[in-house]
Design an enzyme around this catalytic site. Structure first.
Site, mmCIF file in Angstrom:
data_model
loop_
_atom_site.group_PDB
_atom_site.id
_atom_site.type_symbol
_atom_site.label_atom_id
_atom_site.label_comp_id
_atom_site.label_asym_id
_atom_site.label_seq_id
_atom_site.Cartn_x
_atom_site.Cartn_y
_atom_site.Cartn_z
ATOM 1 N N LYS A 17 9.252 -3.144 8.826
ATOM 2 C CA LYS A 17 9.463 -2.791 7.419
ATOM 3 C C LYS A 17 9.703 -1.291 7.239
ATOM 4 C CE LYS A 17 5.629 -4.344 5.554
ATOM 5 N NZ LYS A 17 4.833 -4.938 6.618
ATOM 6 N N ARG A 93 0.334 -6.957 -2.127
ATOM 7 C CA ARG A 93 -0.273 -7.571 -0.954
ATOM 8 C C ARG A 93 -1.170 -8.727 -1.353
ATOM 9 N NH1 ARG A 93 0.158 -3.012 2.695
ATOM 10 N NH2 ARG A 93 -0.585 -3.444 4.794
ATOM 11 N N ARG A 132 3.488 0.956 18.958
ATOM 12 C CA ARG A 132 3.952 1.742 17.804
ATOM 13 C C ARG A 132 3.315 3.137 17.811
ATOM 14 N NH1 ARG A 132 3.519 -0.425 11.713
ATOM 15 N NH2 ARG A 132 1.268 -0.363 12.017
ATOM 16 N N ARG A 164 -1.411 5.255 15.356
ATOM 17 C CA ARG A 164 -2.192 5.163 14.124
ATOM 18 C C ARG A 164 -3.625 4.751 14.434
ATOM 19 N NH1 ARG A 164 1.215 1.957 9.535
ATOM 20 N NH2 ARG A 164 -0.829 0.996 9.299
ATOM 21 N N ARG A 175 -5.905 -7.232 10.274
ATOM 22 C CA ARG A 175 -4.821 -7.055 9.303
ATOM 23 C C ARG A 175 -3.858 -8.236 9.329
ATOM 24 N NH1 ARG A 175 -3.481 -2.096 12.054
ATOM 25 N NH2 ARG A 175 -1.515 -1.900 10.968
HETATM 26 P P1 AMP Z 1 0.397 -0.228 5.883
HETATM 27 O O1 AMP Z 1 0.894 1.095 6.332
HETATM 28 O O2 AMP Z 1 1.266 -0.871 4.809
HETATM 29 O O3 AMP Z 1 0.124 -1.167 7.027
HETATM 30 O O4 AMP Z 1 -1.007 0.030 5.154
HETATM 31 C C1 AMP Z 1 -2.113 0.590 5.855
HETATM 32 C C2 AMP Z 1 -3.403 0.205 5.183
HETATM 33 O O5 AMP Z 1 -3.434 0.719 3.841
HETATM 34 C C3 AMP Z 1 -3.644 -1.289 5.025
HETATM 35 O O6 AMP Z 1 -4.162 -1.875 6.201
HETATM 36 C C4 AMP Z 1 -4.622 -1.309 3.863
HETATM 37 O O7 AMP Z 1 -5.920 -0.917 4.288
HETATM 38 C C5 AMP Z 1 -4.112 -0.199 2.971
HETATM 39 N N1 AMP Z 1 -3.116 -0.704 1.978
HETATM 40 C C6 AMP Z 1 -1.790 -0.398 1.918
HETATM 41 N N2 AMP Z 1 -1.201 -1.034 0.894
HETATM 42 C C7 AMP Z 1 -2.162 -1.765 0.279
HETATM 43 C C8 AMP Z 1 -2.167 -2.663 -0.830
HETATM 44 N N3 AMP Z 1 -1.047 -2.938 -1.506
HETATM 45 N N4 AMP Z 1 -3.347 -3.240 -1.165
HETATM 46 C C9 AMP Z 1 -4.497 -2.961 -0.491
HETATM 47 N N5 AMP Z 1 -4.555 -2.146 0.572
HETATM 48 C C10 AMP Z 1 -3.397 -1.548 0.966
#
Ligand code: AMP
Length: 230
Positions: A17, A93, A132, A164, A175
């Site tokens: 993404k 989400r 990654r 990360r 996740r």
């Molecule tokens: P990502 O980079 O999109 O994988 O987001 C990293 C982390 O940020 C996720 O594992 C969640 O802990 C938090 N996060 C990001 N977007 C959301 C969302 N829309 N709702 C809740 N937590 C989020």
């Protein structure tokens, strides 16, 4: 003039993404709004939000809907998103977040053009996530091949390229489970609203991008979702 777009990109962690959203954002000249990037910036800056979010992110959990909805509404109300559109990556989400977004975009009179599910099976994303790497400063994604030297710096901004902190096996697994329980229902949600297009996220990034642009342009011209899906 290049027409803008209002897009939501769904897909498992590691489906590509981030990479595709960066390219789509250049193509349609709209901001790439990644809630994960916004939260990581808040953690780096040590804001109240960042302090609340850090442990939850590292553990692979989800931040509460109320906080996330407030954050996204504020961002979508800014001039660039209002005039040209946006690419939402990582939001919604949960069904609660999706309901709030439908309500908000209806109030704004600017409904989303299309929701893309970038589909890559769990086994494939597991491989991708373990290799990654990401630039700590600008968020550019890389794939480690194992031959890199220490002190890897970003080609785009020169920042440090690191793994990360939430890309540990435990956090990845949590996740992906949360994606299946909380976010996968959104696929049925948007399918019912006739807004969903499923794109095969497997293959060369250029081919995946071309598939996405083809499906988005078709929808924006008023073509059916089914014509762009598989
Ligand atoms: P990502 O980079 O999109 O994988 O987001 C990293 C982390 O940020 C996720 O594992 C969640 O802990 C938090 N996060 C990001 N977007 C959301 C969302 N829309 N709702 C809740 N937590 C989020």
């Amino acid at each position: 003039m290049i027409p803008g777009a209002r897009l939501i990109i769904l897909g498992r962690q590691g489906a590509g993404k981030g990479t595709q959203c960066t390219r789509l954002s250049r193509h349609y000249v709209v901001p790439h709004i990644s809630t994960g990037d916004m939260l990581r910036a808040a953690v780096r800056e040590g804001t109240e939000l960042g302090k609340t979010a850090k442990a939850i992110i590292d553990d692979g959990g989800l931040i509460g809907d109320e906080i996330m909805i407030g954050l996204v509404k504020e961002r979508l109300s800014r001039g660039d998103a209002m005039s040209r559109g946006y690419i939402l990556d990582g939001f919604p989400r949960t069904v609660g977040q999706a309901d709030a977004l439908v309500e908000f975009t209806a109030e704004q009179g600017r409904m989303v053009d299309v929701v893309i599910d970038l589909d890559v099976p769990r086994e494939r994303v597991l491989e991708r996530l373990s290799s990654r790497r990401v630039c700590r400063d600008c968020g550019t994604n890389y794939t480690a091949t194992g031959t890199e030297r220490n002190g890897w710096s970003c080609d785009v901004c020169g920042g440090d390229v690191v793994q990360r902190e939430d890309d540990t096996p435990e956090s990845i697994s949590r996740r992906l489970d949360l994606y299946e329980s909380q976010t996968e229902p959104l696929i049925a949600y948007y399918e019912e609203r006739n807004e969903l297009v499923v794109i095969d996220g497997f293959g060369h990034p250029d081919d995946v991008l071309a598939r996405m642009i083809g499906a988005i342009d078709l929808r924006k011209r008023g073509g059916s979702a089914a014509a762009g899906s598989r």
